[in-house]
Design an enzyme around this catalytic site. Structure first.
Site, short mmCIF file in Angstrom:
data_model
loop_
_atom_site.label_atom_id
_atom_site.label_comp_id
_atom_site.label_asym_id
_atom_site.label_seq_id
_atom_site.Cartn_x
_atom_site.Cartn_y
_atom_site.Cartn_z
N ASP A 74 16.60 -6.04 6.76
CA ASP A 74 16.17 -4.66 6.53
C ASP A 74 16.07 -4.35 5.04
OD1 ASP A 74 19.03 -4.76 6.19
OD2 ASP A 74 19.02 -2.58 6.22
N GLU B 160 19.08 -4.99 3.16
CA GLU B 160 19.34 -6.42 2.97
C GLU B 160 20.56 -6.96 3.71
OE1 GLU B 160 17.56 -7.37 -1.17
OE2 GLU B 160 19.50 -6.46 -1.56
#
Ligand SMILES: *[C@@H]1O[C@H](CO)[C@@H](O)[C@H](O)[C@H]1NC(C)=O
Length: 454
Positions: free
Chosen positions: A184, A187
């Site tokens: 995402d 991270e």
């Protein structure tokens, strides 16, 4: 025993520090947003092409140690340069062309991912090759959006000669990977993310138009088809009272709450109907998030009336700006994102000239806004053009301004914005001069002024 005493003392210290902290001389919000926009713009420009990096390098922050953010993240750079595109003129044209050249280089550079979703690059242009959450597939989609916006402002020859190839590369990649789990924007979590899908959908919708303008009807048709599939997939993210952050979780951090401000950031940056700032499910998500942060952060429990709720990334966050496994804090870009959502929602209702109706999806949001029990206002209609409708618009603007006032209150005295501010004391934490913080402040201000970023 000693440990308990010390931590008690520390908590006491934090509470007192918050209470008596030195307050910024509070300028009137209009004056301050104007001043802070200038500061943000200059600070943002300072992080582009900094000394010691290849041309076109967009530092996430000048901080090189604790934390080290002196890299170009594909996502951060795309969002930052999108703000520069909005302010396109002869002076910044060179920076934009440097950015494009650096990104083309990144696209063809061998990386550990060996895909366009490689999340970050070193100052010398090479891919970061330590272990990391990769790929992050919102990056190429965001980059394509920025380059397509640039194309609209650029002469034909620059578009044809320079922009078309990298844009198709990112969009073709998006077509290939959209349904495959990735990391995402924060991270940490691997799966399908509503943020990533919102951005991909917008990239492909813009891409279909771009490709047809370029005479590539094959690509135009493919992009349009895939954007429809992404739209259908996004519909499934609704869960009872919010649009969920992640589905098909395959690894990394799992967020039981399902709540994440990234959903709102995605709507601001890339929301196409029905996922617009003023839509019921988005408002419900904003309400659920605010409710979560209201009780989570100490600074939200007793703040001056003119301030709004300090907003973080997601309730389970344990990253304090330096390391994980600690207590997460509110973020400037999350709080600015919330303000932007409110400004945009009000603009949307006004420009649609639509009636706003309180229903069982959005009643929590409007109950909060109007300080009423949700059940009591159920079914209320704010008819376009009436005093009630105008009152609603004013309430939205006031609520949005309170989020902005929260930023004003917690920023450094010189107007600098880092990544986070401490959940107890309100003082800045994490990477200093975070480029994305400045970009998010500028886009919030644009929406405040009635001209939301494209
Ligand atoms: C504000 O001061 C801090 C600390 O001295 C500095 O790091 C930052 O760059 C300054 N910000 C601006 C916008 O000048």
């Amino acid at each position: 025993m000693m440990f308990i005493h010390l931590s008690l003392l520390y908590t006491l210290f934090l509470l007192l520090a918050n209470r008596f902290r030195f307050k910024n001389t509070q300028l009137d919000l209009n004056k301050w947003t104007e001043q802070e926009t200038d500061i943000s713009w200059n600070a943002l420009l300072r992080n582009i092409n900094p000394p010691g990096a290849i041309r076109g390098f967009v530092a996430a922050s000048p901080s090189t140690y604790y934390p080290d953010y002196f890299y170009t993240w594909t996502r951060d750079a795309a969002l930052v340069m999108r703000v520069v595109v909005e302010n396109y003129n002869e002076e910044v044209k060179r920076l934009l062309h440097d950015y494009v050249a650096a990104e083309i280089y990144h696209q063809v550079t061998p990386t550990r991912c060996n895909c366009l979703g490689e999340p970050k690059f070193n100052a010398d242009g090479s891919g970061y090759d330590g272990s990391w959450g990769r790929p992050q597939n919102d990056g190429p989609a965001s980059r394509a959006i920025t380059m397509m916006l640039l194309a609209k402002k650029s002469p034909e020859h620059y578009v044809k000669k320079t922009l078309v190839t990298p844009i198709y590369r990112d969009l073709d990649y998006t077509v290939d990977v959209w349904s495959t789990p990735c990391f995402d924007l924060f991270e940490e979590s691997e799966g399908l993310h509503s943020y990533t899908l919102l951005v991909m959908r917008r990239a492909l919708v813009d891409g279909a138009l771009f490709a047809s303008q370029q005479g590539d009807s094959g690509r135009a048709a493919t992009y349009a088809q895939v954007s429809e599939k992404i739209y259908a997939r996004l519909e499934d993210f609704w869960e009872r009272d919010h649009i969920s952050v992640t589905q098909e979780h395959t690894g990394g951090l799992y967020k039981p709450s399902g709540l994440d401000v990234s959903v709102l950031l995605g709507v601001n940056q890339a929301g196409l109907p029905p996922f617009t700032p003023g839509s019921d499910k988005v408002l419900a998500t904003a309400h659920a998030l605010e409710q979560a942060f209201e009780t989570l952060y100490h600074i939200n429990k007793a703040h001056p009336d003119q301030l709004g709720t300090a907003i973080g990334r997601y309730p389970e966050d344990t990253y304090n700006g330096y390391e994980s496994g600690r207590e997460g804090n509110p973020w400037f870009l999350a709080t600015a994102g919330m303000a932007e959502l409110y400004y945009r929602a009000a603009l949307e209702w006004e420009s649609d000239q639509s009636n706003v109706i309180v229903n069982d999806i959005n009643s929590g949001f409007f109950g909060r806004l109007l300080a009423q029990e949700p059940e009591k206002i159920m079914g209320t209609t704010f008819q376009y053009g009436t005093p009630e409708f105008n009152m609603l618009i004013n309430k939205m603007a006031d609520a949005a301004d309170r989020f902005m006032a929260t930023i004003q209150y917690h920023q450094r005295i010189n107007g600098s914005l880092s990544e986070q501010f401490n959940r107890y004391t309100g003082f800045e934490e994490g990477a200093r001069d975070l480029t994305w913080s400045y970009a998010s402040f500028i886009t919030a201000t644009k929406a405040r002024g009635g001209h939301p970023a494209q």
